[in-house]
Design an enzyme around this catalytic site. Sequence first.
Site, PDB file in Angstrom:
ATOM      1  N   TYR A   1      26.166 -45.628 -33.163  1.00 25.23           N
ATOM      2  CA  TYR A   1      26.580 -45.279 -34.467  1.00 25.23           C
ATOM      3  C   TYR A   1      27.841 -45.908 -34.613  1.00 25.23           C
ATOM      4  O   TYR A   1      27.825 -46.533 -35.878  1.00 25.23           O
ATOM      5  CB  TYR A   1      26.907 -43.725 -34.652  1.00 25.23           C
ATOM      6  CG  TYR A   1      27.121 -43.391 -36.072  1.00 25.23           C
ATOM      7  CD1 TYR A   1      25.922 -43.306 -37.085  1.00 25.23           C
ATOM      8  CD2 TYR A   1      28.396 -42.779 -36.477  1.00 25.23           C
ATOM      9  CE1 TYR A   1      26.463 -42.695 -38.368  1.00 25.23           C
ATOM     10  CE2 TYR A   1      28.787 -42.218 -37.613  1.00 25.23           C
ATOM     11  CZ  TYR A   1      27.654 -42.331 -38.718  1.00 25.23           C
ATOM     12  OH  TYR A   1      27.951 -42.030 -40.030  1.00 25.23           O
ATOM     13  N   ASP A   2      29.100 -45.816 -33.961  1.00 25.55           N
ATOM     14  CA  ASP A   2      30.077 -46.267 -34.399  1.00 25.55           C
ATOM     15  C   ASP A   2      30.106 -48.044 -34.649  1.00 25.55           C
ATOM     16  O   ASP A   2      30.543 -48.452 -35.502  1.00 25.55           O
ATOM     17  CB  ASP A   2      31.231 -45.915 -33.343  1.00 25.55           C
ATOM     18  CG  ASP A   2      31.594 -44.666 -32.950  1.00 25.55           C
ATOM     19  OD1 ASP A   2      30.489 -43.828 -33.592  1.00 25.55           O
ATOM     20  OD2 ASP A   2      32.543 -44.096 -32.602  1.00 25.55           O
TER      21      ASP A   2
ATOM     22  N   ASN B   1      26.011 -25.655 -38.678  1.00 26.94           N
ATOM     23  CA  ASN B   1      25.864 -24.996 -37.381  1.00 26.94           C
ATOM     24  C   ASN B   1      26.597 -23.481 -37.410  1.00 26.94           C
ATOM     25  O   ASN B   1      26.082 -22.422 -37.197  1.00 26.94           O
ATOM     26  CB  ASN B   1      26.185 -25.701 -36.051  1.00 26.94           C
ATOM     27  CG  ASN B   1      25.247 -26.657 -35.540  1.00 26.94           C
ATOM     28  OD1 ASN B   1      24.198 -26.824 -35.825  1.00 26.94           O
ATOM     29  ND2 ASN B   1      25.532 -27.142 -34.151  1.00 26.94           N
TER      30      ASN B   1
ATOM     31  N   ASN C   1      34.302 -36.474 -42.719  1.00 24.79           N
ATOM     32  CA  ASN C   1      33.522 -35.345 -42.428  1.00 24.79           C
ATOM     33  C   ASN C   1      33.298 -34.599 -43.560  1.00 24.79           C
ATOM     34  O   ASN C   1      34.237 -34.071 -44.275  1.00 24.79           O
ATOM     35  CB  ASN C   1      34.002 -34.228 -41.530  1.00 24.79           C
ATOM     36  CG  ASN C   1      34.058 -34.841 -40.131  1.00 24.79           C
ATOM     37  OD1 ASN C   1      34.990 -35.547 -39.877  1.00 24.79           O
ATOM     38  ND2 ASN C   1      33.213 -34.445 -39.089  1.00 24.79           N
TER      39      ASN C   1
HETATM   40  P1  NAD Z   1      21.660 -37.740 -43.649  1.00 20.11           P
HETATM   41  O1  NAD Z   1      21.192 -37.874 -42.003  1.00 20.11           O
HETATM   42  O2  NAD Z   1      21.514 -36.261 -44.235  1.00 20.11           O
HETATM   43  O3  NAD Z   1      20.692 -38.697 -44.529  1.00 20.11           O
HETATM   44  C1  NAD Z   1      20.620 -39.927 -43.991  1.00 20.11           C
HETATM   45  C2  NAD Z   1      19.077 -40.601 -44.837  1.00 20.11           C
HETATM   46  O4  NAD Z   1      19.087 -41.846 -44.380  1.00 20.11           O
HETATM   47  C3  NAD Z   1      18.038 -39.518 -44.495  1.00 20.11           C
HETATM   48  O5  NAD Z   1      17.234 -39.346 -45.552  1.00 20.11           O
HETATM   49  C4  NAD Z   1      17.238 -40.330 -43.477  1.00 20.11           C
HETATM   50  O6  NAD Z   1      15.766 -39.956 -43.482  1.00 20.11           O
HETATM   51  C5  NAD Z   1      17.469 -41.862 -44.157  1.00 20.11           C
HETATM   52  N1  NAD Z   1      17.378 -42.910 -43.313  1.00 20.11           N
HETATM   53  C6  NAD Z   1      17.658 -43.099 -42.056  1.00 20.11           C
HETATM   54  N2  NAD Z   1      17.419 -44.180 -41.395  1.00 20.11           N
HETATM   55  C7  NAD Z   1      16.527 -44.932 -42.125  1.00 20.11           C
HETATM   56  C8  NAD Z   1      15.803 -45.939 -42.189  1.00 20.11           C
HETATM   57  N3  NAD Z   1      15.651 -46.813 -41.346  1.00 20.11           N
HETATM   58  N4  NAD Z   1      15.242 -46.389 -43.185  1.00 20.11           N
HETATM   59  C9  NAD Z   1      15.122 -45.591 -44.349  1.00 20.11           C
HETATM   60  N5  NAD Z   1      15.951 -44.367 -44.475  1.00 20.11           N
HETATM   61  C10 NAD Z   1      16.549 -43.948 -43.368  1.00 20.11           C
HETATM   62  O7  NAD Z   1      23.317 -38.215 -43.620  1.00 20.11           O
HETATM   63  P2  NAD Z   1      24.303 -37.887 -44.727  1.00 20.11           P
HETATM   64  O8  NAD Z   1      25.294 -37.079 -44.218  1.00 20.11           O
HETATM   65  O9  NAD Z   1      23.404 -38.012 -46.232  1.00 20.11           O
HETATM   66  O10 NAD Z   1      24.922 -39.433 -44.682  1.00 20.11           O
HETATM   67  C11 NAD Z   1      24.635 -40.337 -45.689  1.00 20.11           C
HETATM   68  C12 NAD Z   1      25.376 -41.594 -45.169  1.00 20.11           C
HETATM   69  O11 NAD Z   1      26.752 -41.458 -45.262  1.00 20.11           O
HETATM   70  C13 NAD Z   1      24.846 -42.377 -43.858  1.00 20.11           C
HETATM   71  O12 NAD Z   1      25.030 -43.678 -43.725  1.00 20.11           O
HETATM   72  C14 NAD Z   1      26.146 -41.787 -42.810  1.00 20.11           C
HETATM   73  O13 NAD Z   1      26.322 -42.468 -41.636  1.00 20.11           O
HETATM   74  C15 NAD Z   1      27.218 -41.906 -43.936  1.00 20.11           C
HETATM   75  N6  NAD Z   1      28.311 -40.862 -43.465  1.00 20.11           N
HETATM   76  C16 NAD Z   1      28.113 -39.538 -43.608  1.00 20.11           C
HETATM   77  C17 NAD Z   1      29.362 -38.619 -43.265  1.00 20.11           C
HETATM   78  C18 NAD Z   1      29.049 -37.086 -43.559  1.00 20.11           C
HETATM   79  O14 NAD Z   1      30.016 -36.525 -43.239  1.00 20.11           O
HETATM   80  N7  NAD Z   1      28.026 -36.530 -44.290  1.00 20.11           N
HETATM   81  C19 NAD Z   1      30.455 -39.097 -42.716  1.00 20.11           C
HETATM   82  C20 NAD Z   1      30.509 -40.404 -42.630  1.00 20.11           C
HETATM   83  C21 NAD Z   1      29.301 -41.261 -42.922  1.00 20.11           C
HETATM   84  N1  UDP Z   2      31.346 -29.113 -32.927  1.00 22.62           N
HETATM   85  C1  UDP Z   2      31.281 -27.762 -32.262  1.00 22.62           C
HETATM   86  N2  UDP Z   2      30.247 -26.932 -32.442  1.00 22.62           N
HETATM   87  C2  UDP Z   2      28.990 -27.438 -32.955  1.00 22.62           C
HETATM   88  C3  UDP Z   2      28.940 -28.661 -33.428  1.00 22.62           C
HETATM   89  C4  UDP Z   2      29.905 -29.471 -33.488  1.00 22.62           C
HETATM   90  O1  UDP Z   2      32.339 -27.516 -31.918  1.00 22.62           O
HETATM   91  O2  UDP Z   2      28.157 -26.578 -33.049  1.00 22.62           O
HETATM   92  C5  UDP Z   2      32.553 -29.971 -32.808  1.00 22.62           C
HETATM   93  C6  UDP Z   2      32.091 -31.403 -32.356  1.00 22.62           C
HETATM   94  O3  UDP Z   2      32.235 -31.425 -31.004  1.00 22.62           O
HETATM   95  C7  UDP Z   2      33.269 -32.075 -33.023  1.00 22.62           C
HETATM   96  C8  UDP Z   2      33.322 -31.332 -34.526  1.00 22.62           C
HETATM   97  O4  UDP Z   2      32.916 -30.306 -34.307  1.00 22.62           O
HETATM   98  O5  UDP Z   2      34.606 -32.063 -32.385  1.00 22.62           O
HETATM   99  C9  UDP Z   2      32.741 -31.918 -35.452  1.00 22.62           C
HETATM  100  O6  UDP Z   2      31.278 -32.261 -35.154  1.00 22.62           O
HETATM  101  P1  UDP Z   2      30.224 -32.810 -36.202  1.00 22.62           P
HETATM  102  O7  UDP Z   2      28.969 -33.313 -35.320  1.00 22.62           O
HETATM  103  O8  UDP Z   2      29.966 -32.053 -37.137  1.00 22.62           O
HETATM  104  O9  UDP Z   2      30.749 -34.241 -36.445  1.00 22.62           O
HETATM  105  P2  UDP Z   2      31.803 -35.434 -35.988  1.00 22.62           P
HETATM  106  O10 UDP Z   2      32.866 -35.429 -36.472  1.00 22.62           O
HETATM  107  O11 UDP Z   2      31.916 -35.379 -34.447  1.00 22.62           O
HETATM  108  O12 UDP Z   2      30.834 -36.620 -35.932  1.00 22.62           O
END
Ligand code: NAD
Ligand code: UDP
Length: 318
Positions: free
Chosen positions: A140-141, A185, A169
């Site tokens: 991912y990263d 969760n 987040n």
């Molecule tokens: P999510 O998993 O709820 O949504 C991701 C969506 O992408 C899903 O609908 C999934 O079906 C679709 N998808 C995945 N792979 C695909 C592919 N190959 N082709 C078509 N569709 C695909 O995640 P989210 O929380 O809504 O995150 C959306 C974006 O924001 C992501 O790119 C994620 O990395 C980024 N992001 C989210 C957070 C957060 O805290 N929610 C933080 C940092 C970055």
């Molecule tokens: N975490 C936790 N309990 C859970 C799920 C997550 O303690 O049931 C912790 C996890 O180890 C991390 C933080 O909560 O330190 C945020 O986790 P999340 O998966 O939401 O996002 P991240 O920032 O790690 O991608």
Amino acid sequence: MKRILITGGAGFIGANLARRLLAEGHAVTILDNFYTGRRDNLAGLGVTLLERDVRDGVPGEWDWIFDLACPASPPHYQRDPLFTLTTSIDGIRAVLEAAQRCGARVLHASTSEVYGDPLVHPQPETDWGHVNTVGIRSCYDEGKRVAETFALEHRRAYGTDVRLVRIFNTYGPHMDPADGRVVSNFILQALRDEPITLYGDGSQTRSFQFVDDLVEGFLAYIQADPAALDAFFAPKGYAIPVLNMGNPGEFTVRQLAEEVLRQIPTSRSELVFRPLPGDDPKRRKPDIAWASECLGWRPTIPLAQGLAKTIAYFRALA
Ligand code: NAD
Ligand code: UDP
């Protein structure tokens, strides 16, 4: 009215963004393969659906593309790491090629994970990060880091109007109950009287942003004048706009659990401790000075208020 494509629009952030864009009167199309997205998130919305994998190309003519397609929760993105990596890299390539073809403006969802387990606190955009290239989070990263580079080089080669947002987040309604992220969760565990699972000793921190604040930031960013963005970023040595978006309020995971229990006083859940997953960042907090200066954007919804709305959403689902 803009013609807008949201890749990954059936997921958590996309579902919230789509609602807001439709309310503004735009025409919204969602491209999604439902890897983690949910049809329920789109029910009755009035969006057009392109059910396909973003890696296979992005058809159509668009004014704006929000590129969100990628699983975001650690259990989901670690389930098939090669899927995650190729979605990040081939996904942005497909989006950039579509933008080049039709002249669309792109907002690409990057992540605070580009900072890894950060050595600088809070994290400004100038931090280059501290990422393990061979750990369980690296699909991912590193995928997201390469996607940023792809966007940069496309912009330099072809002038593509692509803007990067590093999302911290984020939580709120339309999260998948089975997503595995900490906020969903803890709320679901508390509502079901199940043990609240703290990974490690719960002293690691995160900064939790309510999704409505993020959506406001997206709208300000996508509408920003390209010349104004250049005037802001070029003197800083950046050939592409890159902004953090998150809420700087920083909480330990344990404090989050306690706040959830305070808001669900009938819960009989107790805190339990589970092993900390590998490479779990110890501290995370965004420096949002640039987004604030450049767009006049700041989050406005404190954790307690956003949690109340999110708890109400999950209660209604039960
Ligand atoms: P999510 O998993 O709820 O949504 C991701 C969506 O992408 C899903 O609908 C999934 O079906 C679709 N998808 C995945 N792979 C695909 C592919 N190959 N082709 C078509 N569709 C695909 O995640 P989210 O929380 O809504 O995150 C959306 C974006 O924001 C992501 O790119 C994620 O990395 C980024 N992001 C989210 C957070 C957060 O805290 N929610 C933080 C940092 C970055
Ligand atoms: N975490 C936790 N309990 C859970 C799920 C997550 O303690 O049931 C912790 C996890 O180890 C991390 C933080 O909560 O330190 C945020 O986790 P999340 O998966 O939401 O996002 P991240 O920032 O790690 O991608």
